[in-house]
Design an enzyme around this catalytic site. Structure first.
Site: not given
Length: 447
Positions: A335, A268, A376, A271, A300, A353
């Site tokens: 999360n 984590e 995202w 990341w 979209w 997004w």
């Protein structure tokens, strides 16, 4: 600009200034360490940046309160050392011009900040300082590895997490995880009388009535992290995001703990490094562009009413609604649920997004551009390590798997099973087929 009284200070005495930004702590702070070792009295500085604050619509923004309370604690710590922190509200350029008129600043120290605005801000301040022959030195502090410290065999930036994490672990050793012994040099702070702190009113905000997560790392939680992290009904994650975001804890301290106790939790933290180096090496992602340009061809649906229902947690999908209710009420979202809500917006509702990223940026207590953008784009399929566009989370299946007893959902959606709970905003099967069609058309457009 509303400024504060300047320190009672003899101008001819040279000082070094340490500029606090995303590193609000005295312990194990890289830039502060170098400032304290410079041999010059160190004048601590924090700027409530008008350029950032003026963009916040919520005048009870939890993050502003968190920063304000943290600065108040820093003042108390510095007072015990016979020093204090100088706090201004205004644009950084205006504050620095005033500071340079008042003090004989020999050097300025700070830590790196990788976001586009921060990069521009620091460039402007560096130019301002150079005109007066003042060095502006910045250091790596909020990540273990930054920019181009971890590269592929071809000396290019990694764009896939798994090989990046392997290279990260191979490179990492005690040197990179060692804490800076700041405490040894605390006598180097500039000695001053108490300086005043601007009021919430001065900076245009109201104190939010929020209880913030602890900055303490619980060993048992870390040791069980792999088994508990995906279940929102349990307190199975650290909730340290806000502390990492504003640097009230040391990433080096956390990485050492992770190496000892949990490889999953270490990943984590890796990341975070990964997304920060993506932001640095591919700056277009921080400027509203898809990491994979072909995904900017998606047409979209962008229904504003449906977006508003998503924001309010009224989609008729219990896990999605629970997550949005939690976010709106607390500034936090688990999360696993972040992934589900993001996937739902982009793929079920076919809403850009960027709309969701902006909403999370407004609401999340631990908002961080690099991680938020990365997450995202992962959900939308347009980013690094992206979920394939044809993998579409089924919110009902996710709820059954990760909240099997419905504890999390019942907590945040008490109206479930009542007449007040809405029917699903869109049919799952229809939404999936519509999404696949829209993505296929976009990705085949330039072929």
């Amino acid at each position: 600009m509303s400024s504060l009284p300047l320190f009672n200070f003899v101008k001819k005495e040279k000082v070094a200034v340490f500029w606090f930004r995303r590193d609000l702590r005295l312990h194990d702070n890289a830039g502060l360490y170098h400032a304290l070792k410079s041999g010059l009295p160190v004048l601590p500085l924090f700027i409530f940046d008008k350029n950032i604050l003026d963009q916040l619509d919520n005048k009870e923004d939890r993050r502003v309160t968190f920063i304000y309370q943290t600065i108040s604690r820093l003042k108390k710590e510095l007072k015990k050392l016979g020093s204090d922190i100088k706090v201004h509200y205004g644009s950084p350029a205006e504050v620095w011009k005033e500071l340079l008129d008042a003090y004989d600043v020999a050097k300025v120290f700070a830590n790196h900040d990788y976001e586009p605005y921060a990069h521009e801000r620091d460039g402007e301040i560096k130019s301002l300082l150079l005109k007066q022959n003042i060095a502006f030195r910045t250091y790596k502090d909020q990540v273990i590895f930054e920019k181009q410290e971890v590269l592929t065999g071809q000396n290019t930036a990694y764009t896939v997490f798994t090989p990046y994490s392997r290279a990260w672990k191979e490179k990492c050793n005690a040197f990179f995880l060692s804490s800076y012994p700041n405490e040894k040099y605390f006598s180097g702070f500039f000695k001053t009388k108490t300086a005043s702190l601007p009021t919430y009113e001065t900076i245009g905000f109201i104190e939010a009535k929020t209880k913030f997560p602890s900055d303490q790392v619980k060993s048992e939680l870390i040791e069980n992290y792999d088994e508990t992290r995906n279940y929102p009904a349990i307190h199975g994650t650290t909730h340290l995001g806000v502390h990492l975001r504003f640097g009230t804890i040391s990433i080096r301290d956390l990485a050492r703990t992770a190496l000892e106790k949990s490889d999953t939790w270490l990943n984590e933290l890796i990341w975070r490094d990964f997304y920060h180096q993506i932001l640095w090496n591919f700056p277009h992602v921080g400027k509203g562009k898809a990491f994979r340009p072909e995904y900017d061809n998606i047409r979209w649906h962008n229904n504003e009413k449906e977006f508003e229902l998503w924001c309010q947690g009224k989609t008729g999908y219990p896990l999605v609604d629970a997550g949005m209710h939690e976010l709106n009420a607390t500034g936090f979202m688990h999360n696993r649920v972040r992934m589900v809500t993001a996937s739902f917006l982009t793929k079920h509702l076919l809403i850009d997004w960027r709309w969701g990223e902006a909403y999370f940026a407004e609401k999340l207590l631990d908002y961080d551009l690099a991680a938020n953008n990365g997450g995202w784009q992962w959900a939308a399929g347009s980013g690094t390590d992206a979920a394939p566009y044809f993998r579409i989370f089924n919110p009902a299946a996710q709820a059954e798997k990760f909240d099997p007893k419905g504890i999390y959902i019942k907590k945040w959606v008490p109206e479930l099973n009542s007449l007040n709970y809405p029917a699903p905003i869109v049919d799952h099967k229809f939404a999936r087929e519509r999404c696949l069609k829209a993505y296929k058309e976009a990705l085949n457009k330039d072929r």
